[in-house]
Design a protein around this motif. Sequence first.
Motif, PDB file in Angstrom:
ATOM      1  N   LEU A  18       0.828  -1.204   0.000  1.00  0.00           N
ATOM      2  CA  LEU A  18       0.000   0.000   0.000  1.00  0.00           C
ATOM      3  C   LEU A  18       0.865   1.257   0.000  1.00  0.00           C
ATOM      4  CD1 LEU A  18      -2.663   1.615   0.477  1.00  0.00           C
ATOM      5  CD2 LEU A  18      -2.343   1.159   2.924  1.00  0.00           C
ATOM      6  N   LEU A  19       1.880   1.279   0.859  1.00  0.00           N
ATOM      7  CA  LEU A  19       2.759   2.448   0.943  1.00  0.00           C
ATOM      8  C   LEU A  19       3.502   2.681  -0.366  1.00  0.00           C
ATOM      9  CD1 LEU A  19       4.266   1.980   4.530  1.00  0.00           C
ATOM     10  CD2 LEU A  19       2.541   3.634   3.815  1.00  0.00           C
ATOM     11  N   LEU A  20       3.944   1.612  -1.011  1.00  0.00           N
ATOM     12  CA  LEU A  20       4.658   1.744  -2.283  1.00  0.00           C
ATOM     13  C   LEU A  20       3.759   2.334  -3.367  1.00  0.00           C
ATOM     14  CD1 LEU A  20       6.727  -1.577  -2.447  1.00  0.00           C
ATOM     15  CD2 LEU A  20       7.644   0.746  -2.294  1.00  0.00           C
ATOM     16  N   LYS A 167       1.405  12.310   2.998  1.00  0.00           N
ATOM     17  CA  LYS A 167       2.588  12.185   2.135  1.00  0.00           C
ATOM     18  C   LYS A 167       3.856  12.158   2.981  1.00  0.00           C
ATOM     19  CE  LYS A 167       4.957  14.329  -1.801  1.00  0.00           C
ATOM     20  NZ  LYS A 167       6.293  14.346  -1.172  1.00  0.00           N
ATOM     21  N   LEU A 168       3.929  13.025   3.986  1.00  0.00           N
ATOM     22  CA  LEU A 168       5.086  13.043   4.874  1.00  0.00           C
ATOM     23  C   LEU A 168       5.230  11.710   5.591  1.00  0.00           C
ATOM     24  CD1 LEU A 168       7.392  14.422   6.409  1.00  0.00           C
ATOM     25  CD2 LEU A 168       5.683  15.349   7.996  1.00  0.00           C
ATOM     26  N   GLY A 169       4.116  11.163   6.063  1.00  0.00           N
ATOM     27  CA  GLY A 169       4.159   9.882   6.758  1.00  0.00           C
ATOM     28  C   GLY A 169       4.670   8.760   5.871  1.00  0.00           C
ATOM     29  N   ILE A 170       4.213   8.732   4.631  1.00  0.00           N
ATOM     30  CA  ILE A 170       4.658   7.699   3.682  1.00  0.00           C
ATOM     31  C   ILE A 170       6.150   7.839   3.409  1.00  0.00           C
ATOM     32  CG2 ILE A 170       4.455   6.913   1.287  1.00  0.00           C
ATOM     33  CD1 ILE A 170       1.457   7.746   1.504  1.00  0.00           C
ATOM     34  N   ASP A 171       6.603   9.073   3.194  1.00  0.00           N
ATOM     35  CA  ASP A 171       8.027   9.312   2.936  1.00  0.00           C
ATOM     36  C   ASP A 171       8.882   8.866   4.123  1.00  0.00           C
ATOM     37  OD1 ASP A 171       7.436  10.358   0.466  1.00  0.00           O
ATOM     38  OD2 ASP A 171       7.551  12.455   1.102  1.00  0.00           O
TER      39      ASP A 171
END
Length: 256
Positions: A18-20, A167-171
């Motif tokens: 999911l994150l990718l 977006k910050l969390g995913i990065d």
Amino acid sequence: MLSNLIHFEFPLNERIRLLLRLEQLFLQIDFYYQGTSFWDARALVDALLEILTILARNDVKSELLKELDRTSVLLEKLSQNQHVDSSALSELQDKVNSVRQHLSTTKGKIGASIINQDFFQSISLRTPIAGGKFGFDLPWYQRWLLQADEQRKEDIDRWLESLSEIKLGIDLLMNMVRSSAVPEDVLAMAGFFQATLDQTRPYQLIRVSIDNALPVFAEISGGKHRFTVRFLSQSVEKRPIQVEEDIEFRLTKCLL
């Protein structure tokens, strides 16, 4: 000596998968945001709509919070290690906790305020139709796209601002996962490599890096117990086949 590397990644659980997906879509938005044309704006909206569609799933918010909670616990344990850069770790903890706080206090699904707008609802209905989003289908969308870039960016900035924390969390999460292990140089005999995984360690991501000069690509498959890497010839005219020569590559088994 490996140089000028390109990377192939394979997620070992659904949360990383999911994150990718979300990470790649946000990267597309970053790219098209730099452009100023009609087509750049159209491609950006397409990528944004895909993100919003994923975020509309019932499980996405809870899965992201679980991963952030797990990461927060790990960072807290690291803070007890005197060999860790306490300043850098504290900054990382603050960022992770900020995203956790934002998600936990956000009511409903992430991005719901955007996807429920008539603008995106109308575009979404036409998306399954091949070529279904042209001017004669959605004339008001064409008019929006034909605005000056500065005017379009006002809307785009507002939409992206509401997704900035996610977006910050995913990065943060993906950067930590990728840097969690030391790469090792290995050899795929006749284009084939297989290895078992320690079942007591919940590996999250397999990362294969090869020299960009090699005309091959890596096909990775596997699960919790083992994984396989096959190197196949790169061709747009013929069906890819496994190469016969040995391929040196860099392997990273990521585990945060």
